[in-house]
Design an enzyme around this catalytic site. Sequence first.
Site, PDB file in Angstrom:
ATOM      1  N   PRO A   1      17.817 -68.643 -44.532  1.00 23.48           N
ATOM      2  CA  PRO A   1      17.932 -69.952 -45.197  1.00 23.48           C
ATOM      3  C   PRO A   1      19.032 -69.955 -46.250  1.00 23.48           C
ATOM      4  O   PRO A   1      19.125 -69.041 -47.071  1.00 23.48           O
ATOM      5  CB  PRO A   1      16.540 -70.137 -45.829  1.00 23.48           C
ATOM      6  CG  PRO A   1      15.648 -69.211 -45.074  1.00 23.48           C
ATOM      7  CD  PRO A   1      16.489 -68.052 -44.670  1.00 23.48           C
ATOM      8  N   GLU A   2      19.868 -70.974 -46.193  1.00 21.00           N
ATOM      9  CA  GLU A   2      20.953 -71.124 -47.161  1.00 21.00           C
ATOM     10  C   GLU A   2      20.827 -72.487 -47.835  1.00 21.00           C
ATOM     11  O   GLU A   2      19.766 -73.117 -47.764  1.00 21.00           O
ATOM     12  CB  GLU A   2      22.297 -70.945 -46.452  1.00 21.00           C
ATOM     13  CG  GLU A   2      22.439 -69.561 -45.813  1.00 21.00           C
ATOM     14  CD  GLU A   2      23.750 -69.360 -45.088  1.00 21.00           C
ATOM     15  OE1 GLU A   2      24.672 -70.187 -45.266  1.00 21.00           O
ATOM     16  OE2 GLU A   2      23.858 -68.387 -44.322  1.00 21.00           O
TER      17      GLU A   2
ATOM     18  N   LYS B   1      20.992 -71.641 -53.433  1.00 28.67           N
ATOM     19  CA  LYS B   1      20.028 -70.852 -52.660  1.00 28.67           C
ATOM     20  C   LYS B   1      18.701 -70.699 -53.382  1.00 28.67           C
ATOM     21  O   LYS B   1      17.932 -69.777 -53.085  1.00 28.67           O
ATOM     22  CB  LYS B   1      20.604 -69.465 -52.365  1.00 28.67           C
ATOM     23  CG  LYS B   1      21.668 -69.457 -51.279  1.00 28.67           C
ATOM     24  CD  LYS B   1      21.989 -68.037 -50.871  1.00 28.67           C
ATOM     25  CE  LYS B   1      22.978 -68.008 -49.724  1.00 28.67           C
ATOM     26  NZ  LYS B   1      23.254 -66.630 -49.252  1.00 28.67           N
TER      27      LYS B   1
ATOM     28  N   ASN C   1      26.224 -66.500 -44.611  1.00 31.11           N
ATOM     29  CA  ASN C   1      26.981 -66.014 -43.452  1.00 31.11           C
ATOM     30  C   ASN C   1      27.317 -67.116 -42.463  1.00 31.11           C
ATOM     31  O   ASN C   1      28.469 -67.261 -42.039  1.00 31.11           O
ATOM     32  CB  ASN C   1      26.188 -64.904 -42.755  1.00 31.11           C
ATOM     33  CG  ASN C   1      26.224 -63.598 -43.525  1.00 31.11           C
ATOM     34  OD1 ASN C   1      27.233 -63.260 -44.114  1.00 31.11           O
ATOM     35  ND2 ASN C   1      25.125 -62.878 -43.525  1.00 31.11           N
TER      36      ASN C   1
END
Length: 314
Positions: free
Chosen positions: A2-3, A54, A176
């Site tokens: 999760p971002e 985040k 990422n």
Amino acid sequence: MPEGPELHLASHFVNEACSELVFGGCVEKSPVSRNPEVPFESSAYHISALARGKELRLTLSPLPGAQPPRGPLALVFRFGMTGSFQLVPSDALPPHAHLRFYTAPPGPRLALCFVDIRRFGRWDLGGKWQPGRGPCVLLEYEQFRENVLRNLADKAFDRPICEALLDQRFFNGIGNYLRAEILYRLRIPPFEKARTVLEALQQRRPGDPGPLAPKGGKSRKKKSKGAQRGPEDQVENPPSPNKAPSRTQRARRGLPEQTAAQQPEGTSLQRDPEAPCVPEKGKRRRQPATSGHRRPQKIKADTPSSEPAETSAS
């Protein structure tokens, strides 16, 4: 993992699912979790959420007249690799529900659960954002932009842009998969120096298009056929000079039919049956017609046998 976008979706989910719910009782933590206990108890309280980069902040706000009287409590969550929030019936808790908030009666009892399969997620008491993280890319864009441009001299921007995008001091919420999508859609080489890519933003005002691909990058946009050929080029291809117009074409053009005597030399339809048939270059060889003259078959010459001649037994 999760971002930033996933945490914002989680905050929207909590706010929409819990807006009409009243929670009550204690906050339960699973015994296997290494995160701190949540010392909160109230007979009636609301839950709201706010995401920043985040991180997600969950606020427990007691209602007027709730017992025991106390102030609100805030928790800051970081989801790790598999963290998420789920609202489920209290008698059907999902596996790995490491923190649980129960609704107060009357009505069916529900539980808002923080589910984390790999247990990399964390929560901290107090409600303060983690120090060292920059402004939120989604909700604080102007501050985020100013923070990046003001610190371009930092050694973090000496690294390739693919590494600099993971620095949460400047790109809070980028991970990422987001850095891969950003560089691909902007056609920026991932190992280009970060400062070289971002310096173009210093001369652009907010709201202008972002930096283009570095010099030397080739555009993948293909021109349409109409753009490749001008109007003067879009002319019907003239017929081949070696090919005489057919009878149907002559009838359409109003031309008289040509007799065999009027045909130019080399265009006679008669062919010597003994002459070999050479197919034209670039064209498929036609199958012989079912009627008419057949091409004479070639007869192979007799060749001496390589086997020794048999001798008579007599």
